[in-house]
Design a protein around this motif. Structure first.
Motif, PDB file in Angstrom:
ATOM      1  N   UNK A  57       0.838  -1.208   0.000  1.00 49.11           N
ATOM      2  CA  UNK A  57       0.000   0.000   0.000  1.00 49.11           C
ATOM      3  C   UNK A  57       0.871   1.256   0.000  1.00 49.11           C
ATOM      4  N   UNK A  58       1.948   1.218   0.768  1.00 47.83           N
ATOM      5  CA  UNK A  58       2.864   2.352   0.788  1.00 47.83           C
ATOM      6  C   UNK A  58       3.514   2.523  -0.588  1.00 47.83           C
ATOM      7  N   UNK A  59       3.821   1.387  -1.247  1.00 49.88           N
ATOM      8  CA  UNK A  59       4.349   1.453  -2.609  1.00 49.88           C
ATOM      9  C   UNK A  59       3.340   2.061  -3.572  1.00 49.88           C
ATOM     10  N   UNK A  60       2.071   1.690  -3.406  1.00 47.10           N
ATOM     11  CA  UNK A  60       1.017   2.219  -4.271  1.00 47.10           C
ATOM     12  C   UNK A  60       0.845   3.726  -4.057  1.00 47.10           C
ATOM     13  N   UNK A  61       0.967   4.166  -2.807  1.00 49.28           N
ATOM     14  CA  UNK A  61       0.846   5.598  -2.507  1.00 49.28           C
ATOM     15  C   UNK A  61       1.962   6.377  -3.211  1.00 49.28           C
ATOM     16  N   UNK A  62       3.179   5.844  -3.146  1.00 49.36           N
ATOM     17  CA  UNK A  62       4.308   6.490  -3.840  1.00 49.36           C
ATOM     18  C   UNK A  62       4.074   6.481  -5.357  1.00 49.36           C
ATOM     19  N   UNK A  68       8.174   6.991  -8.538  1.00 48.03           N
ATOM     20  CA  UNK A  68       8.285   5.601  -8.968  1.00 48.03           C
ATOM     21  C   UNK A  68       9.487   4.894  -8.344  1.00 48.03           C
ATOM     22  N   UNK A  69      10.542   5.652  -8.081  1.00 48.70           N
ATOM     23  CA  UNK A  69      11.734   5.051  -7.484  1.00 48.70           C
ATOM     24  C   UNK A  69      11.429   4.499  -6.098  1.00 48.70           C
ATOM     25  N   UNK A  70      10.764   5.312  -5.271  1.00 47.27           N
ATOM     26  CA  UNK A  70      10.423   4.850  -3.923  1.00 47.27           C
ATOM     27  C   UNK A  70       9.317   3.805  -3.968  1.00 47.27           C
ATOM     28  N   UNK A  71       8.403   3.942  -4.919  1.00 45.24           N
ATOM     29  CA  UNK A  71       7.340   2.939  -5.077  1.00 45.24           C
ATOM     30  C   UNK A  71       7.945   1.568  -5.364  1.00 45.24           C
ATOM     31  N   UNK A  72       8.967   1.552  -6.208  1.00 49.97           N
ATOM     32  CA  UNK A  72       9.631   0.283  -6.537  1.00 49.97           C
ATOM     33  C   UNK A  72      10.259  -0.355  -5.294  1.00 49.97           C
ATOM     34  N   UNK A  73      10.845   0.474  -4.432  1.00 47.72           N
ATOM     35  CA  UNK A  73      11.476  -0.044  -3.203  1.00 47.72           C
ATOM     36  C   UNK A  73      10.452  -0.773  -2.349  1.00 47.72           C
ATOM     37  N   UNK A  74       9.315  -0.124  -2.090  1.00 45.84           N
ATOM     38  CA  UNK A  74       8.303  -0.717  -1.213  1.00 45.84           C
ATOM     39  C   UNK A  74       7.623  -1.919  -1.864  1.00 45.84           C
ATOM     40  N   UNK A  75       7.308  -1.814  -3.146  1.00 46.29           N
ATOM     41  CA  UNK A  75       6.639  -2.922  -3.822  1.00 46.29           C
ATOM     42  C   UNK A  75       7.552  -4.142  -3.931  1.00 46.29           C
TER      43      UNK A  75
END
Length: 233
Positions: A57-62, A68-75
């Motif tokens: 969910x945190x990845x989706x929020x990013x 997208x860089x931070x989204x990739x980290x969380x996902x």
């Protein structure tokens, strides 16, 4: 059954802390308040640290915020934590695609489709990606699977046929158009398109039956007549 219904109603009325925070996070996302959404997602992580849901969910929020860089980290973290987290793999595939990392996108989408093979849109998106890479046979398999699950099978087949045609995969486009005719045999415009494709492939004997059926319905169509004449020549 009565006991189960009571349990479900109880969970809805009194959600677990993680679910409550995730619900709040989604509401903040829809309102465009990504900072508050991230705070709620982190609270959900604290409430249930063993679940991948708050992490993806945190990845989706990013992702929604454009980071997208931070989204990739969380996902990626969510996908590693839970190899069945289809949500994480789907959005990782989209991020890889947006950044031009096609091989990684294919792997991520492939995993998502394996986990949830009945998701029509995901199968279509993955099929398009495979088509771009020239992996025609696998793409067609996904297209056919998606069409079998679609609410409007002929419409999806027609859309996919147009995509194949635009990419130059004429034989595959013909196969998909023929699938449309199986469900809707009286569509003369589809017969015309099949005829046109066969003419482009210089398979004139195969084009003629479709064009003749089309002209029988649309007798004033000059374009079809010219195609038929070309076939006879």
């Amino acid at each position: 059954l009565g006991r189960k219904i009571t349990e479900v109603v109880e969970r809805v009325n009194n959600p677990a802390p993680m679910q409550l925070h995730l619900k709040n996070a989604r509401q903040y996302v829809e309102a465009g308040d990504f900072e508050s959404a991230a705070s709620e997602a982190r609270l959900a992580m604290e409430a249930e640290p063993r679940s991948s849901k708050p992490i993806h969910e945190l990845g989706y929020i990013c992702y929604r915020a454009g980071d997208l860089k931070q989204a990739e980290v969380w996902l990626s973290m969510a996908a590693e934590m839970n190899h069945m987290d289809v949500f994480a793999f789907h959005y990782l595939g989209d991020i890889y695609l947006k950044s031009g990392r096609l091989d990684e996108a294919i792997q991520a989408f492939d995993q998502a489709v394996k986990i949830s093979p009945r998701h029509v849109g995901r199968a279509v998106d993955f099929g398009k990606l495979l088509l771009e890479q020239g992996l025609i046979e696998k793409a067609m398999g996904l297209f056919e699977r998606a069409a079998g699950l679609a609410e409007d099978r002929p419409a999806l087949l027609q859309e996919l046929a147009q995509i194949c045609r635009s990419k130059g995969y004429l034989e595959q486009a013909i196969k998909l158009f023929k699938g449309v005719l199986k469900d809707q045999p009286n569509r003369s415009e589809i017969k015309t398109q099949i005829g046109q494709l066969y003419v482009r492939l210089e398979k004139f004997d195969k084009a003629l039956p479709f064009l003749n059926e089309a002209i029988a319905v649309d007798q004033k169509n000059v374009a079809i007549k010219l195609l038929i004449a070309r076939c006879y020549i």
